[in-house]
Write a protein that holds these residues in place. Structure first.
Motif, PDB file in Angstrom:
ATOM      1  N   GLY A 216       0.655   3.663   6.448  1.00 59.38           N
ATOM      2  CA  GLY A 216       1.569   3.156   5.430  1.00 59.38           C
ATOM      3  C   GLY A 216       0.897   3.151   4.074  1.00 59.38           C
ATOM      4  N   ALA A 217       1.228   2.124   3.284  1.00 63.09           N
ATOM      5  CA  ALA A 217       0.774   2.086   1.894  1.00 63.09           C
ATOM      6  C   ALA A 217      -0.469   1.239   1.710  1.00 63.09           C
ATOM      7  CB  ALA A 217       1.882   1.548   1.003  1.00 63.09           C
ATOM      8  N   THR A 218      -1.399   1.726   0.886  1.00 60.40           N
ATOM      9  CA  THR A 218      -2.347   0.856   0.188  1.00 60.40           C
ATOM     10  C   THR A 218      -1.608   0.383  -1.051  1.00 60.40           C
ATOM     11  OG1 THR A 218      -4.283   2.084   0.954  1.00 60.40           O
ATOM     12  CG2 THR A 218      -4.541   0.745  -1.034  1.00 60.40           C
ATOM     13  N   ARG A 219      -1.524  -0.931  -1.250  1.00 62.76           N
ATOM     14  CA  ARG A 219      -0.626  -1.444  -2.288  1.00 62.76           C
ATOM     15  C   ARG A 219      -1.377  -2.286  -3.308  1.00 62.76           C
ATOM     16  NH1 ARG A 219       5.509  -2.733  -1.408  1.00 62.76           N
ATOM     17  NH2 ARG A 219       6.103  -3.339  -3.508  1.00 62.76           N
ATOM     18  N   ILE A 220      -1.018  -2.105  -4.577  1.00 66.33           N
ATOM     19  CA  ILE A 220      -1.530  -2.903  -5.688  1.00 66.33           C
ATOM     20  C   ILE A 220      -0.354  -3.668  -6.270  1.00 66.33           C
ATOM     21  CG2 ILE A 220      -2.854  -2.930  -7.813  1.00 66.33           C
ATOM     22  CD1 ILE A 220      -4.336  -1.678  -5.435  1.00 66.33           C
ATOM     23  N   HIS A 234      -8.788   2.174   2.051  1.00 69.57           N
ATOM     24  CA  HIS A 234      -7.488   2.403   2.674  1.00 69.57           C
ATOM     25  C   HIS A 234      -6.928   1.140   3.319  1.00 69.57           C
ATOM     26  CE1 HIS A 234     -10.399   2.923   5.880  1.00 69.57           C
ATOM     27  NE2 HIS A 234      -9.453   2.905   6.785  1.00 69.57           N
ATOM     28  N   ASN A 235      -5.619   1.027   3.252  1.00 65.79           N
ATOM     29  CA  ASN A 235      -4.827  -0.055   3.875  1.00 65.79           C
ATOM     30  C   ASN A 235      -4.925  -1.391   3.163  1.00 65.79           C
ATOM     31  OD1 ASN A 235      -4.086   1.774   5.900  1.00 65.79           O
ATOM     32  ND2 ASN A 235      -5.792   1.164   7.208  1.00 65.79           N
ATOM     33  N   CYS A 236      -5.642  -1.482   2.057  1.00 69.73           N
ATOM     34  CA  CYS A 236      -5.739  -2.771   1.362  1.00 69.73           C
ATOM     35  C   CYS A 236      -4.388  -3.166   0.765  1.00 69.73           C
ATOM     36  CB  CYS A 236      -6.794  -2.705   0.257  1.00 69.73           C
ATOM     37  SG  CYS A 236      -8.481  -2.670   0.877  1.00 69.73           S
ATOM     38  N   GLN A 237      -4.146  -4.462   0.740  1.00 61.85           N
ATOM     39  CA  GLN A 237      -2.936  -5.028   0.153  1.00 61.85           C
ATOM     40  C   GLN A 237      -3.381  -6.028  -0.916  1.00 61.85           C
ATOM     41  OE1 GLN A 237       0.266  -3.918   1.399  1.00 61.85           O
ATOM     42  NE2 GLN A 237      -1.132  -2.471   2.387  1.00 61.85           N
ATOM     43  N   ILE A 238      -3.381  -5.578  -2.173  1.00 60.29           N
ATOM     44  CA  ILE A 238      -3.829  -6.405  -3.291  1.00 60.29           C
ATOM     45  C   ILE A 238      -2.612  -7.119  -3.874  1.00 60.29           C
ATOM     46  CG2 ILE A 238      -5.006  -6.434  -5.504  1.00 60.29           C
ATOM     47  CD1 ILE A 238      -6.752  -5.567  -3.123  1.00 60.29           C
ATOM     48  N   GLY A 239      -2.723  -8.432  -4.049  1.00 63.73           N
ATOM     49  CA  GLY A 239      -1.597  -9.236  -4.486  1.00 63.73           C
ATOM     50  C   GLY A 239      -1.233  -9.060  -5.948  1.00 63.73           C
ATOM     51  N   ARG A 240      -0.356  -9.934  -6.416  1.00 70.18           N
ATOM     52  CA  ARG A 240       0.144  -9.869  -7.792  1.00 70.18           C
ATOM     53  C   ARG A 240      -0.816 -10.574  -8.751  1.00 70.18           C
ATOM     54  NH1 ARG A 240       5.454 -12.791  -7.988  1.00 70.18           N
ATOM     55  NH2 ARG A 240       4.234 -14.245  -6.706  1.00 70.18           N
ATOM     56  N   HIS A 241      -0.934 -10.012  -9.936  1.00 66.03           N
ATOM     57  CA  HIS A 241      -1.666 -10.632 -11.048  1.00 66.03           C
ATOM     58  C   HIS A 241      -3.123 -10.930 -10.700  1.00 66.03           C
ATOM     59  CE1 HIS A 241       2.229 -10.903 -12.956  1.00 66.03           C
ATOM     60  NE2 HIS A 241       2.689 -11.571 -11.910  1.00 66.03           N
ATOM     61  N   ASN A 242      -3.733 -10.079  -9.906  1.00 68.91           N
ATOM     62  CA  ASN A 242      -5.174 -10.183  -9.646  1.00 68.91           C
ATOM     63  C   ASN A 242      -5.947  -9.655 -10.855  1.00 68.91           C
ATOM     64  OD1 ASN A 242      -5.763  -9.701  -6.060  1.00 68.91           O
ATOM     65  ND2 ASN A 242      -4.232 -10.920  -7.093  1.00 68.91           N
ATOM     66  N   THR A 256      -5.456  -9.613  -0.507  1.00 72.81           N
ATOM     67  CA  THR A 256      -5.640 -10.706  -1.459  1.00 72.81           C
ATOM     68  C   THR A 256      -4.281 -11.285  -1.803  1.00 72.81           C
ATOM     69  OG1 THR A 256      -5.473  -9.342  -3.470  1.00 72.81           O
ATOM     70  CG2 THR A 256      -7.651  -9.543  -2.447  1.00 72.81           C
ATOM     71  N   GLY A 257      -4.278 -12.598  -2.065  1.00 72.26           N
ATOM     72  CA  GLY A 257      -3.057 -13.256  -2.496  1.00 72.26           C
ATOM     73  C   GLY A 257      -2.810 -13.012  -3.978  1.00 72.26           C
ATOM     74  N   ASP A 258      -2.044 -13.893  -4.601  1.00 75.71           N
ATOM     75  CA  ASP A 258      -1.724 -13.779  -6.018  1.00 75.71           C
ATOM     76  C   ASP A 258      -2.758 -14.515  -6.864  1.00 75.71           C
ATOM     77  OD1 ASP A 258       0.544 -12.438  -5.185  1.00 75.71           O
ATOM     78  OD2 ASP A 258       1.837 -14.210  -5.310  1.00 75.71           O
ATOM     79  N   TYR A 259      -2.997 -13.992  -8.072  1.00 73.32           N
ATOM     80  CA  TYR A 259      -3.896 -14.607  -9.046  1.00 73.32           C
ATOM     81  C   TYR A 259      -5.323 -14.762  -8.504  1.00 73.32           C
ATOM     82  CZ  TYR A 259       0.486 -15.554 -11.428  1.00 73.32           C
ATOM     83  OH  TYR A 259       1.718 -15.399 -12.028  1.00 73.32           O
TER      84      TYR A 259
END
Length: 357
Positions: A216-220, A234-242, A256-259
């Protein structure tokens, strides 16, 4: 593309348990699957991930009695799932593209593409986006409105950018992840069939590499800002406003979560999860999950209060060493006196004097 579940079972040579007439229109890992997509069950946290998944159906090695959704039973779920993923998102063979814009690309009228850039087949570029010299955009990529791609940026196939994304010079998005399996004494590449999704309002510095997902997606996440020379696997899921500072390395399948803030030269071990508002200090090495709302320091990283106590003790080590050397000298002197009988004789003489008095 839409495929019935019984057709998917036939494609992978599996046994279907459930309604084969249901229509599937995609394949993704459990945490990314929608209600119309199929997923697979593998890994140490697979059952928990599946319970949280919205997937229509699952490919697995044996029946899961607690799950009511349709299941396709196969000997090797990874290989079967890779077959399904390639059906929905066929790999694009490597070829030598020419400079310029492919006739099948969709470029908004207000977008500007430099003549030395390469825009391959099936690419979509939104309004007012700027594509600067020597940028390479491989087939199937989508780019939103008001984006800026600086010189030398490379987007591998199927990469996706939201609106107002900025990619600085020399950044590479969507290269294969560093995944290998040893077979017969050789390192053979594992599946790299995913892509990279960068949400809106993300800034990515120069010389950054973000690898595609396995399936699937590695997401920023939206609003995240990434400094120069950062590596996200690969496969990382980086949260919002990091905020991810220079020379950070994030190993595969981290979340990672947000902020979240990762200061310079931070390293994350694979499969680590950091909760919202986690701050990781410079040069820290994160080995374990963090619930969030904490400051982590050191390597291995630990909560700030614990690590500051360790730092305070470390600063006192030279003084403690001097004291230890002095105590050793005194102890050696006492042992020497005991060996020569001086202390015993001294006590005996003192005893005689007291009795005489």
């Amino acid at each position: 593309m839409e495929i019935r579940l019984d057709e998917i079972a036939q494609l992978v040579g599996g046994t279907l348990h459930g309604d084969g007439t249901l229509i599937c229109n995609g394949a993704n890992p459990p945490e990314e699957s929608s209600t119309s997509e199929i997923t697979m069950l593998v890994g140490k946290n697979a059952s928990a991930n599946l319970a949280r998944s919205d997937a229509l159906a699952v490919i697995c090695a044996e029946r899961i009695e607690s799950d009511r959704r349709p299941q396709i039973i196969v000997d090797d779920p990874r290989a079967a799932f890779a077959t399904v993923v390639t059906k929905f998102r066929p790999p694009i063979p490597a070829s030598l593209p020419g400079v310029g814009v492919d006739s099948s690309a969709s470029i908004a009228n207000s977008a500007k593409v430099h003549p030395t850039a390469t825009v391959c087949a099936g690419v979509s570029i939104g309004e007012r986006t700027l594509v600067m010299p020597n940028v390479v955009i491989m087939p199937g990529c989508t780019i939103g409105d008001d984006c800026v791609l600086y010189p030398g940026v490379t987007l591998y196939e199927y990469s996706s950018l939201g609106d107002r994304v900025v990619l600085h010079a020399g950044t590479t998005i969507g290269a294969d992840g560093f995944g290998y399996q040893q077979r017969g004494g050789r390192h053979l590449p594992s599946a790299q069939l995913g892509y990279v999704r960068i949400d809106s309002d993300v800034d990515v510095g120069a010389g950054v590499t973000i690898d595609r997902g396995s399936y699937g997606a590695t997401r920023i996440g939206e609003g995240t800002k990434i400094d120069n020379q950062v590596m996200i696997a690969h496969n990382c899921q980086i949260g919002r406003h990091n905020l991810i500072c220079s020379q950070v390395g994030v190993a595969g399948s981290c979340r990672t979560g947000d902020y979240v803030i990762l200061a310079g030269q931070v390293g994350l071990k694979d499969h680590v999860t950091l909760g919202d508002h986690t701050i990781v200090g410079a040069k820290a090495g994160v080995m374990d999950d963090c619930q969030g709302h904490q400051v982590l320091l050191g390597s291995p990283a630990m909560p700030q209060r614990d690590q500051m106590q360790i730092f305070a003790i470390e600063r006192k080590l030279p003084e403690m060493r001097r004291e230890l050397k002095a105590l050793r000298k005194r102890l050696d002197a006492i042992n020497t006196q005991l060996g020569e009988g001086q202390l015993g004789e001294g006590r005996s003489d003192q005893g005689r004097s007291e009795r005489a008095a």
